[in-house]
Every structure is written in structure tokens, then in C-alpha cells.
Write a protein that holds these residues in place. Structure first.
Motif, PDB file in Angstrom:
ATOM      1  N   ARG A 228       0.835  -1.208   0.000  1.00 15.34           N
ATOM      2  CA  ARG A 228       0.000   0.000   0.000  1.00 15.34           C
ATOM      3  C   ARG A 228       0.871   1.260   0.000  1.00 15.34           C
ATOM      4  N   LYS A 229       1.950   1.237   0.775  1.00 18.41           N
ATOM      5  CA  LYS A 229       2.843   2.391   0.802  1.00 18.41           C
ATOM      6  C   LYS A 229       3.530   2.592  -0.550  1.00 18.41           C
ATOM      7  N   LEU A 230       3.900   1.493  -1.187  1.00 16.92           N
ATOM      8  CA  LEU A 230       4.509   1.598  -2.515  1.00 16.92           C
ATOM      9  C   LEU A 230       3.512   2.159  -3.534  1.00 16.92           C
ATOM     10  N   LYS A 231       2.253   1.799  -3.404  1.00 18.78           N
ATOM     11  CA  LYS A 231       1.237   2.301  -4.334  1.00 18.78           C
ATOM     12  C   LYS A 231       1.015   3.802  -4.155  1.00 18.78           C
ATOM     13  N   GLU A 232       1.241   4.314  -2.946  1.00 15.55           N
ATOM     14  CA  GLU A 232       1.170   5.762  -2.755  1.00 15.55           C
ATOM     15  C   GLU A 232       2.278   6.465  -3.540  1.00 15.55           C
ATOM     16  N   ASP A 233       3.444   5.823  -3.606  1.00 18.89           N
ATOM     17  CA  ASP A 233       4.568   6.381  -4.356  1.00 18.89           C
ATOM     18  C   ASP A 233       4.427   6.155  -5.852  1.00 18.89           C
ATOM     19  N   LEU A 234       3.920   4.973  -6.226  1.00 15.29           N
ATOM     20  CA  LEU A 234       3.869   4.543  -7.632  1.00 15.29           C
ATOM     21  C   LEU A 234       2.438   4.141  -7.984  1.00 15.29           C
ATOM     22  N   PRO A 235       1.520   5.097  -8.041  1.00 23.09           N
ATOM     23  CA  PRO A 235       0.095   4.765  -8.221  1.00 23.09           C
ATOM     24  C   PRO A 235      -0.245   4.144  -9.570  1.00 23.09           C
ATOM     25  N   TYR A 236       0.680   4.216 -10.515  1.00 27.34           N
ATOM     26  CA  TYR A 236       0.435   3.661 -11.842  1.00 27.34           C
ATOM     27  C   TYR A 236       0.989   2.245 -11.977  1.00 27.34           C
ATOM     28  N   MET A 237       1.455   1.650 -10.864  1.00 25.19           N
ATOM     29  CA  MET A 237       2.068   0.324 -10.930  1.00 25.19           C
ATOM     30  C   MET A 237       1.397  -0.657  -9.957  1.00 25.19           C
ATOM     31  N   ASP A 238       0.090  -0.530  -9.784  1.00 26.91           N
ATOM     32  CA  ASP A 238      -0.626  -1.384  -8.833  1.00 26.91           C
ATOM     33  C   ASP A 238      -0.434  -2.867  -9.113  1.00 26.91           C
ATOM     34  N   GLU A 239      -0.576  -3.266 -10.353  1.00 21.42           N
ATOM     35  CA  GLU A 239      -0.486  -4.685 -10.687  1.00 21.42           C
ATOM     36  C   GLU A 239       0.917  -5.223 -10.411  1.00 21.42           C
ATOM     37  N   GLU A 240       1.932  -4.454 -10.808  1.00 19.18           N
ATOM     38  CA  GLU A 240       3.311  -4.892 -10.579  1.00 19.18           C
ATOM     39  C   GLU A 240       3.620  -4.991  -9.079  1.00 19.18           C
ATOM     40  N   ILE A 241       3.076  -4.072  -8.292  1.00 19.72           N
ATOM     41  CA  ILE A 241       3.285  -4.110  -6.846  1.00 19.72           C
ATOM     42  C   ILE A 241       2.587  -5.323  -6.235  1.00 19.72           C
ATOM     43  N   ASP A 242       1.392  -5.632  -6.706  1.00 16.53           N
ATOM     44  CA  ASP A 242       0.675  -6.811  -6.211  1.00 16.53           C
ATOM     45  C   ASP A 242       1.420  -8.104  -6.527  1.00 16.53           C
ATOM     46  N   ASN A 243       2.243  -8.086  -7.562  1.00 16.79           N
ATOM     47  CA  ASN A 243       2.974  -9.291  -7.969  1.00 16.79           C
ATOM     48  C   ASN A 243       4.345  -9.430  -7.306  1.00 16.79           C
ATOM     49  N   LEU A 244       4.720  -8.491  -6.443  1.00 17.31           N
ATOM     50  CA  LEU A 244       5.986  -8.603  -5.731  1.00 17.31           C
ATOM     51  C   LEU A 244       5.977  -9.822  -4.803  1.00 17.31           C
ATOM     52  N   ARG A 245       7.141 -10.420  -4.647  1.00 15.88           N
ATOM     53  CA  ARG A 245       7.284 -11.559  -3.744  1.00 15.88           C
ATOM     54  C   ARG A 245       8.385 -11.236  -2.727  1.00 15.88           C
ATOM     55  N   TYR A 246       8.098 -11.533  -1.453  1.00 16.00           N
ATOM     56  CA  TYR A 246       8.997 -11.159  -0.377  1.00 16.00           C
ATOM     57  C   TYR A 246       9.453 -12.376   0.430  1.00 16.00           C
ATOM     58  N   ASP A 247      10.599 -12.222   1.081  1.00 14.15           N
ATOM     59  CA  ASP A 247      11.033 -13.142   2.129  1.00 14.15           C
ATOM     60  C   ASP A 247      11.431 -12.297   3.331  1.00 14.15           C
ATOM     61  N   PHE A 248      10.586 -12.321   4.375  1.00 13.14           N
ATOM     62  CA  PHE A 248      10.799 -11.510   5.572  1.00 13.14           C
ATOM     63  C   PHE A 248      11.377 -12.315   6.727  1.00 13.14           C
ATOM     64  N   SER A 249      11.890 -13.499   6.469  1.00 14.99           N
ATOM     65  CA  SER A 249      12.286 -14.419   7.539  1.00 14.99           C
ATOM     66  C   SER A 249      13.462 -13.906   8.373  1.00 14.99           C
ATOM     67  N   LYS A 250      14.221 -12.957   7.851  1.00 14.02           N
ATOM     68  CA  LYS A 250      15.395 -12.458   8.567  1.00 14.02           C
ATOM     69  C   LYS A 250      15.154 -11.086   9.203  1.00 14.02           C
ATOM     70  N   LEU A 251      13.905 -10.727   9.364  1.00 12.06           N
ATOM     71  CA  LEU A 251      13.554  -9.441   9.971  1.00 12.06           C
ATOM     72  C   LEU A 251      13.178  -9.629  11.435  1.00 12.06           C
ATOM     73  N   LYS A 252      13.372  -8.581  12.226  1.00 13.53           N
ATOM     74  CA  LYS A 252      12.992  -8.644  13.629  1.00 13.53           C
ATOM     75  C   LYS A 252      12.514  -7.275  14.108  1.00 13.53           C
TER      76      LYS A 252
END
Length: 238
Positions: free
Chosen positions: A164-188
Motif C-alpha cells: 500500500r505504501k509503494l502504491k502511494e509512491d507509484l500509483p500507476y504500478m498497482d499490478e506490478e506491486i501486487d505481484n511482488l514476492r517477499y522473504d521476511f524471515s530475517k527481519l525482527k
């Protein structure tokens, strides 16, 4: 634009909620430059007007009762500013502060010693590993009760809120943002004090794959909420 900024403290200590000090330094710089011509636009017209993200590095801090004792007086800041016009304003205003004492309380002072622009290589391809240099803050505001909620990596909504925050910055790239894949396993989780509020935030490294333009946007502009206040700066981990 990416800058390396070197400050020097009069005494090798600084309070834990140091972000307030550097925000005040930015405001002082902008208010002094060209008789404050740009101040209202940058600081009284909403956070979307500013495109800066920054992190600060101290020498071997030891935490003691709301203060950090440091191994040295040098303080290094990484500052990134997304658009060239805003970058020129901040760069020019900060140059005017060079070598001037900026009081930070308890008889201590901060002085800007140098600021230089450096090149930042673009990410190549559709995959990146980011190391978080200033904690990622993700704030959700609930208008029905006028309260804020802060998300961390272990929250199920964390990835969706990043999107959602990325879409505020890049409102014309909603589909590409929805298709992002993350690995948050090393976050704390980490707790960050600022303006008498203790904010839950996130540190560590994370992996992300998707559109190259989005990856480079994150690299150059940071990610999440409160980026102007010292949150969300990332660097590519190699």
C-alpha cells in the motif's frame, strides 16, 4: 541523489531519540536558506512534499538511561533524496550550515563538517536483497477511532501494508506491486523512541523479487512510513 554527510559532536554522546535532533537540523537549514522560501512547501504542506530518507551511524554506541555514549565524535549520515529539485534545496541549505554550531542540549553541539554526493548503482534484474539501515516503520491510521497502529514483520498484514505504501509512491504500478514476492524471515522487531512515542519498527535484511523499476525505487527512495523522520532507508546487500 545520494549523499554522505559527516557531522561532529562537541562531546561524544547523544540522546537515544536522536532523530528529533536531525529533523530540527534539517528544519533550521531550510528555514535559513533563501529566507525560508521553501520551508512552508517542505514542512507545512504534508509529508508527501518531501522525498528524503536518511540513516545515521554512530561509533560503537553504549546505551545508558536515554543516552548513547559513543567511542568518537564523528557521526555519519546517509541521505537520499528522490527528486533533483528537492535534492538541490537540501544540499544548498545544508552547505550554509557547514561548520556552524547547532546546539542539541546539555551543552553539546553538532556541526556539519562535509557533504558530498556519491553515485549509487542501479539494481539489475528482478531480484534484490535489501539491508535495512534505518528501521522500517509501517503506520496504519484508523480514522474511525483516530488511532495509529504500527505493523512489524511478524504481522500478517506487513507485506500488504508495504504494498500500500509503494502504491502511494507509484500509483500507476498497482499490478506490478501486487505481484511482488517477499522473504521476511530475517527481519525482527525493534522499538524506536521519537517525540515521546515508542514506535515498533523492523530491522534486518529481506529479499524481494519483481519489477526492476520498483526495486530501484525502494533503493533510492526508501520504503514505509515516516521516511522523512529517519525510517526506511535500505541498501542493496551483496
Amino acid at each position: 541523489m545520494k549523499y554522505l554527510v559527516r557531522f561532529e559532536l562537541k562531546e561524544p554522546n547523544i540522546r537515544v531519540n536522536y532523530r528529533e535532533i536531525f529533523i530540527s537540523f534539517f528544519k533550521k537549514s531550510i528555514s535559513s536558506y533563501m529566507d525560508g522560501y521553501f520551508f512552508d512547501d517542505l514542512y507545512n504542506a504534508g509529508t508527501m512534499k518531501k522525498s528524503l530518507v536518511w540513516s545515521v551511524n554512530f561509533q560503537k554506541p553504549i546505551f545508558k538511561k536515554g543516552e548513547m555514549e559513543l567511542a568518537g565524535k564523528d557521526v555519519n549520515m546517509t541521505l537520499k533524496i528522490g527528486d533533483s529539485q528537492t535534492a538541490l534545496i537540501y544540499y544548498s541549505s545544508m552547505l550554509l550550515m557547514k561548520d556552524k554550531a547547532f546546539p542539541i542540549g546539555d551543552g553539546n553541539e553538532l556541526r556539519l563538517r562535509s557533504i558530498k554526493m556519491i553515485n549509487e548503482n542501479d539494481i539489475v534484474g528482478d531480484y534484490a536483497v535489501f539491508k535495512i539501515f534505518s528501521p522500517i516503520c509501517l503506520k496504519q491510521h484508523h480514522s474511525e477511532n483516530n488511532k495509529d497502529k504500527y505493523l512489524i514483520a511478524e504481522d500478517a498484514e506487513f507485506g500488504l501494508e508495504l504494498g500500500r505504501k509503494l502504491k502511494e509512491d507509484l500509483p500507476y504500478m498497482d499490478e506490478e506491486i501486487d505481484n511482488l514476492r517477499y522473504d521476511f524471515s530475517k527481519l525482527k522487531k525493534v522499538i524506536v523512541p521519537i517525540y515521546k512515542v515508542k514506535i515498533p519498527a523492523t530491522i534486518g535484511t529481506f529479499e524481494i523479487s519483481g519489477d526492476n523499476k520498483i526495486l530501484n525505487h525502494i533503493l533510492k527512495n526508501g520504503i514505509g512510513s515516516k521516511r522523512n523522520s529517519g525510517f526506511g532507508l535500505v541498501e542493496q546487500a551483496f
